[in-house]
Design a protein around this motif. Sequence first.
Motif, short mmCIF file in Angstrom:
data_model
loop_
_atom_site.label_atom_id
_atom_site.label_comp_id
_atom_site.label_asym_id
_atom_site.label_seq_id
_atom_site.Cartn_x
_atom_site.Cartn_y
_atom_site.Cartn_z
N GLN A 69 10.64 6.66 41.18
CA GLN A 69 11.63 7.09 42.16
C GLN A 69 11.09 6.95 43.57
O GLN A 69 11.82 6.56 44.50
CB GLN A 69 12.02 8.55 41.89
CG GLN A 69 13.15 9.09 42.77
CD GLN A 69 14.45 8.38 42.54
OE1 GLN A 69 15.00 8.42 41.44
NE2 GLN A 69 14.98 7.73 43.58
N GLY A 70 9.81 7.26 43.75
CA GLY A 70 9.20 7.11 45.06
C GLY A 70 9.19 5.66 45.52
O GLY A 70 9.41 5.37 46.70
N ILE A 71 8.96 4.72 44.59
CA ILE A 71 8.98 3.30 44.92
C ILE A 71 10.36 2.87 45.38
O ILE A 71 10.51 2.13 46.37
CB ILE A 71 8.53 2.46 43.69
CG1 ILE A 71 7.06 2.71 43.38
CG2 ILE A 71 8.77 0.98 43.94
CD1 ILE A 71 6.58 2.08 42.10
N VAL A 72 11.37 3.35 44.68
CA VAL A 72 12.76 3.00 45.03
C VAL A 72 13.12 3.58 46.39
O VAL A 72 13.73 2.90 47.24
CB VAL A 72 13.73 3.48 43.94
CG1 VAL A 72 15.18 3.27 44.39
CG2 VAL A 72 13.47 2.75 42.63
N ASN A 73 12.76 4.85 46.62
CA ASN A 73 13.08 5.49 47.89
C ASN A 73 12.43 4.76 49.07
O ASN A 73 13.04 4.58 50.12
CB ASN A 73 12.62 6.95 47.87
CG ASN A 73 13.40 7.80 46.89
OD1 ASN A 73 14.51 7.42 46.50
ND2 ASN A 73 12.85 8.93 46.49
N PRO B 230 14.87 3.48 38.92
CA PRO B 230 13.66 4.26 38.60
C PRO B 230 13.35 4.29 37.10
O PRO B 230 12.19 4.15 36.70
CB PRO B 230 13.98 5.66 39.14
CG PRO B 230 14.93 5.41 40.25
CD PRO B 230 15.77 4.26 39.81
N GLN B 231 14.38 4.46 36.28
CA GLN B 231 14.16 4.49 34.84
C GLN B 231 13.64 3.13 34.34
O GLN B 231 12.73 3.07 33.51
CB GLN B 231 15.47 4.84 34.12
CG GLN B 231 15.36 4.94 32.61
CD GLN B 231 14.46 6.07 32.16
OE1 GLN B 231 14.44 7.14 32.76
NE2 GLN B 231 13.67 5.83 31.11
N PRO C 104 25.08 -4.58 47.03
CA PRO C 104 23.67 -4.92 46.80
C PRO C 104 22.81 -3.73 46.39
O PRO C 104 21.63 -3.91 46.09
CB PRO C 104 23.23 -5.48 48.16
CG PRO C 104 24.12 -4.83 49.15
CD PRO C 104 25.43 -4.64 48.47
N ASN C 105 23.39 -2.53 46.38
CA ASN C 105 22.66 -1.32 45.97
C ASN C 105 23.36 -0.61 44.82
O ASN C 105 23.15 0.59 44.62
CB ASN C 105 22.53 -0.36 47.16
CG ASN C 105 21.64 -0.92 48.26
OD1 ASN C 105 20.46 -1.18 48.04
ND2 ASN C 105 22.20 -1.11 49.44
N LEU D 69 20.99 -4.55 40.61
CA LEU D 69 20.80 -4.81 42.03
C LEU D 69 20.40 -3.55 42.77
O LEU D 69 21.04 -2.49 42.62
CB LEU D 69 22.09 -5.36 42.66
CG LEU D 69 22.72 -6.62 42.05
CD1 LEU D 69 23.97 -7.00 42.83
CD2 LEU D 69 21.73 -7.77 42.02
N CYS D 70 19.36 -3.66 43.58
CA CYS D 70 18.96 -2.56 44.45
C CYS D 70 18.23 -3.12 45.65
O CYS D 70 17.21 -3.82 45.49
CB CYS D 70 18.09 -1.56 43.69
SG CYS D 70 17.60 -0.12 44.69
#
Length: 303
Positions: A291-295, A276-277, A268-269, A252-253
Amino acid sequence: MRERSKQWQRKIRSNKWWVIGAIATPALIGMVWWLWLLSDRRLQPDGDRLSHNESATLAHPHRETLISGMGVIVMVAGGVFLLLNFRRANRNTKTADLSGADLSGADLINANLSGADLSGADLSGADLINANLSGAELCGADLINANLSGADLSGANLSGADLINANLSGANLSGANLRYANLSGVNLRYANLSSANLKYANLSDADLNCTLLSDANLSDANLSGALLFFVNSREVQNLEPLQLQAQHKPFLCNVALPSYSHQPKVNPNRDCDRIPQLLSVRYNISLEEAQGIVNEARQHRWD
C-alpha cells in the motif's frame, strides 16, 4: 546439461587466451629487440679502445639501421597478426550456431551470446542473468521459466518465442522483435521495451511495473490481466481502447495513457485500490508495504 554449457563456456575462454597469446608474443619480441638495441648503444666503448672487429662493425653504420628496421617489421607483423586473429575470434563468437540446441536449465550467467543463432533452442529454465544476447536470433526459442534478469536483449529477434513466466526484470529489450511472442505471466518490472515490436504478442497477466514503453508497438497485443502500474505509455504506438477494455481487463494504476486511448474514456487509476493486494502476492511483501508503494507512486504527476 549444465556440464555441457560449462564446457562450451570454457571453449570460449580458451579461445580468448589464444588471442591474448597472439597479442603478447609479437609485442614481447618487439620489446626485446628495442631493449637490445638500446643497451648496445649505451655500452659502446670509446673509439680509442675499439678492437678490429668493433671497428669493422662501425664501418657499416647501415647494419644498425637494418637491425632497427627489423624490429619495426616484427612489431608491425605482430600488430597485423593481432588484428586478423581478433577479427576472426570476434566473428566466430557473433556467428555461433546454437540453433535447436538443448540448453534447458543451463548456467549461462553473464554469458556472451551476442549475435548468436539460438533459433528454436530450448532454454527453458536456463539461468541467463546479465547475459549479453544483443542482436541474438531467438526466433521460436523456448524460454519458459528462464531467468533473464538484467540481460541485454537489445535488437534481438524473439518473434514467436515462448517466454511464459520468464523473469525479464531490468532486462534491456529496446528495439527487440517480440512479434507473436508469448509473454504470458512474464516479469517485465523495470524492463526497457522502448521501440520494441510487440505486435500480436501475448502479454496476458504480465507484470509491467515501471516498464519503459516509449515507441513500443503494441498493435493487437493481448494485455488481458496485465499489471500496468506506474507506466508512461503516452508514446506507445497502436494502443487501442479495446485492448484496455477487454473482458479480462488489464490492471491500471497511475498510467499515462496516449490521448487516443481515452476514446472511450479510460480511467488510468481505475484499479489502484486492487494493486496493493496484487503487489503483496507477486513480490511476497506485506500488504502494508504494498500500500505504501502504491501511495508513493500516486503522488507522481506525469508531465
